[in-house]
Write a protein that holds these residues in place. Structure first.
Motif, short mmCIF file in Angstrom:
data_model
loop_
_atom_site.label_atom_id
_atom_site.label_comp_id
_atom_site.label_asym_id
_atom_site.label_seq_id
_atom_site.Cartn_x
_atom_site.Cartn_y
_atom_site.Cartn_z
N PHE A 1 -0.66 4.40 6.55
CA PHE A 1 -0.46 2.97 6.66
C PHE A 1 -1.28 2.46 7.83
O PHE A 1 -1.23 2.98 8.93
N VAL A 2 -2.07 1.47 7.59
CA VAL A 2 -2.88 0.91 8.66
C VAL A 2 -2.30 -0.45 9.01
O VAL A 2 -2.23 -1.34 8.17
N PHE B 1 -2.04 -3.99 11.60
CA PHE B 1 -3.09 -4.92 11.99
C PHE B 1 -3.31 -4.93 13.49
O PHE B 1 -4.08 -5.70 14.02
N THR C 1 -4.13 -2.51 17.07
CA THR C 1 -5.23 -1.61 17.38
C THR C 1 -4.87 -0.17 17.07
O THR C 1 -5.73 0.67 16.93
N GLN C 2 -3.56 0.12 17.01
CA GLN C 2 -3.14 1.50 16.77
C GLN C 2 -2.79 1.66 15.29
O GLN C 2 -2.28 0.76 14.67
N ALA C 3 -3.11 2.79 14.74
CA ALA C 3 -2.79 3.04 13.34
C ALA C 3 -1.82 4.21 13.25
O ALA C 3 -1.91 5.17 13.99
N PHE C 4 -0.91 4.11 12.33
CA PHE C 4 0.08 5.17 12.18
C PHE C 4 0.21 5.57 10.72
O PHE C 4 -0.11 4.79 9.82
N ALA C 5 0.69 6.76 10.52
CA ALA C 5 1.01 7.17 9.16
C ALA C 5 2.40 6.63 8.83
O ALA C 5 3.31 6.72 9.63
N LEU D 1 4.27 8.80 16.41
CA LEU D 1 3.28 9.01 15.34
C LEU D 1 3.78 8.53 13.98
O LEU D 1 2.98 8.14 13.13
#
Lengths: 106, 113, 428
Positions: C24-25, C27, C29-33, C58
């Protein structure tokens, strides 16, 4: 300079079976190993152990390269008379180390 | 991508917002190998935070340092043959590329805090 | 609309969602699963607490549960300063409240059975838990009876103090109560054991206590090893600081304790019976008991793992971290447990997001105090590629022997900084 440890009872009753223990610090280098640069490490082992109780050999052993470093022996004998118990180790070059404990038999 | 199309069609039948959100992202980006928190850079930089925090003056806080500064410091440790501090001993274990990855990651990570 | 979906179709849709376990991205700056996976962590020490917090970060949507019987954790690192009388035990205590605040479920109970095939954990209170992936961070347990006569009741008389807490305080109090002129005897087990330089740090700090407070007393270390961690540094510090208060006897010099008599506080080696006034018996060790119950410990008593993913090589979907693992050349240290937890968390997050774990580089540094204000350290750098740990050549090493005392003072300050940072990261 090898360090030796002995375990001999100070006193025993005549006829008792007593436990004797002996340890010597020695590398017992087998001669089969190689150093970090691949060079052979020369053999350096004790080849003979002997225990004499009041002059009489009560236990003896021949050591070969399979014996681990700092050999430690435990064995038994029968207390018969007061006297010195002598432990002697001899290496492949003929150098020897010995130590004696006194046993009093009552 | 026929698979994603079929998937979107199927989801149109579902009504919960959560499912729609999940599938929308799935369709937009089926795999994402470079999630920063799960990236190779994040894993490499994991060794730093066990000591470096803003809690004690004896070990510097890395917060707010840019990537070039971090890389230069790590390289100084790595290439000083006489250095014996903990950081000298550790920096020698990393390639220049790994040092760059760690520096980039830490600079971005702390900038987000 | 939904009533038009047949059962078959619905199952198909849900199965599709599960199989994708989509990253899952967001909106920011950080991206998580994004995954709703259920992950259970057993053991709330440096490994388990760090793993729980890392996974919470995470995998914000996952269900993260930590099983730990104790309401507070007492840290082992720095506890030797408590034994030596220069640090308060309260500085070692940490609660789990900050973990709860981040949405980690904490169950204060003991995991007593783990069924790997059913992915189910039975708790001491009778409840059971299921998991998609389990992280075991069980620490160590003792091989009671391996030293004849040294069992749980003997430990109340002669503390091991190798799990911090009451045992630490007991050893400190026994030293404080001992009359000057007494003999303190420490027995060190054969490796592997938790914290390889730990016994020698403790010996240094006990010797320091005796030298400053009970100068006619002495510490004798009886050791199952002939060589030990940071040996040249400890030997140097002992010769410099404690020549009259500390004697070390190695394995080949009759140092192996094989028998203990609690009534008379007598430690027996092959050749000697030594009566102690205070005895600190550090027993031989194995992975925490639950590892055996879960079937992840092998005949050595420790847990073989794939070093890249930390997954057990004996059971699927169970990862093991920290002291319980077979991770040599990485030592059994809090630093290692904390770092392994972070790397394992990334591996687990990748696995539940259908990405393979990737190899990386791991570091370790262990500080040991040789006096209350001087410390020395050992560092190592390791690869975990191909499922194996290996040391990176040319990296790591010790504080130099013969270093100026200001180097050792600086390392003591760094040790303090490390303790503050690592406990902050693990416990908040």
């Amino acid at each position: 300079m090898a360090s030796i440890r002995l375990s001999v009872p100070a006193t025993a009753k005549r006829g008792d079976v007593i436990e004797l223990k002996a340890l010597i610090q020695h590398p017992m280098e087998s001669g089969y190993r190689r150093g970090s640069r691949g060079e052979a490490i020369p053999r350096n082992i004790i080849t003979r152990f002997e225990c004499r109780y009041d002059g009489e050999t009560v236990f003896a052993a021949d050591f070969h390269p399979g014996i681990a470093a700092d050999p430690f022996l435990t064995f038994h004998t029968r207390a018969t008379r007061s006297g010195p118990v002598l432990f002697r180790w001899t290496d492949q070059h003929g150098e020897s180390w010995q130590e004696t404990a006194m046993l009093t038999v009552t | 991508m026929r698979y994603a199309g079929a998937f979107l069609l199927a989801t149109a039948l579902l009504t919960t917002a959560a499912c729609q959100q999940a599938t929308r992202h799935a369709a937009a980006q089926p795999t994402s190998p470079a999630l920063p928190a799960l990236s190779a850079s994040a894993a490499l930089a994991s060794s730093c935070s066990g000591c470096h925090a803003a809690t004690h003056a004896a070990v510097p806080d890395l917060g707010g340092l840019d990537s070039a500064t971090l890389s230069a410091r790590l390289a100084t440790y790595k290439y000083d043959p006489d250095g014996t501090t903990v950081m000298h001993r550790l920096a020698r274990g990393y390639s220049d590329e790994q040092i760059a990855m760690i520096s980039d990651y830490l600079a971005t990570e702390t900038a987000n805090d | 609309m939904t009533e038009r979906v047949s059962d078959t179709n619905r199952r198909h849709v849900l199965a599709g969602l599960g199989a994708l376990a989509v990253p899952f991205v967001d909106f920011g700056t950080q991206a998580f699963a994004q995954t709703r996976a259920r992950i259970v962590i057993v053991g709330g020490g440096f490994g388990g607490a760090t793993a729980a917090r890392s996974l919470r970060r995470l995998l914000p949507n996952a269900d993260i549960t930590l099983v730990e019987p104790n309401p507070t954790y007492t840290a082992c690192p720095f506890s030797n300063l408590v034994v030596g009388g220069t640090r308060d035990i309260s500085a070692q205590a940490f609660t789990y409240a900050p973990l709860v605040q981040t949405g980690i479920t904490i169950i204060h109970d003991r995991a007593i059975e783990i069924d790997a095939s059913r992915k189910e954990i039975t708790l001491g209170g009778g409840a059971s838990l299921t998991y998609d992936r389990l992280i075991l961070s069980p620490g160590i347990d003792f091989r009671w009876g391996a030293i004849e006569g040294y069992d749980q009741s003997a430990a109340k008389r002669a503390p091991h103090a190798w799990k911090a807490g009451d045992q630490t305080v007991l050893l400190r109090d026994q030293l404080a109560a001992m009359e000057d002129g007494g003999l303190v005897v420490m027995s060190v087990p054969a490796p592997p054991f938790r914290c390889p330089p730990g016994p020698y740090e403790r010996a240094s700090l006990i010797a320091n206590y005796l030298k400053t407070r009970k100068p006619r007393s002495k510490l004798l270390i009886l050791d199952h090893q002939d060589r030990f961690s940071k040996m040249p540094l400890f030997k140097e510090a002992w010769a410099e600081n404690y020549p009259d208060h500390l004697e070390w006897r190695g394995a080949s010099d009759d140092g192996r304790v094989s028998r203990f008599d609690a009534a008379s506080l007598t430690l027996s080696t092959d050749f000697d019976d030594i009566r102690a006034d205070v005895a600190n018996v550090i027993p031989p060790q194995k992975a925490g008991e639950i590892a055996d119950r879960a079937g992840v410990a092998d005949a050595t008593g420790w847990c073989p793992i794939n070093a890249t993913s930390f997954e057990s090589t004996l059971q699927n979907d169970i990862h093991v971290i920290g002291d319980a693992t077979i991770a040599a050349p990485m030592p059994k240290s809090a630093f290692s447990a904390n770092l392994q937890a972070k790397i394992c968390a990334i591996a687990v997050a990748r696995l539940v997001s259908d990405m393979a774990p990737e190899p990386t580089i791991l570091a370790n540094t262990c500080y040991s105090f040789v006096t209350p204000d001087q410390a020395v350290s050992i560092s190592g750098v390791y690869s975990n590629a191909l499922g194996q740990f290996s040391s990176i050549e040319g990296a790591g090493g010790l504080t130099p022997v013969g270093a100026m005392s200001n180097v050792r003072s600086a390392e003591a300050a760094q040790a303090e900084a490390w303790f503050a940072a690592i406990t902050g990261e693990a416990f908040g």
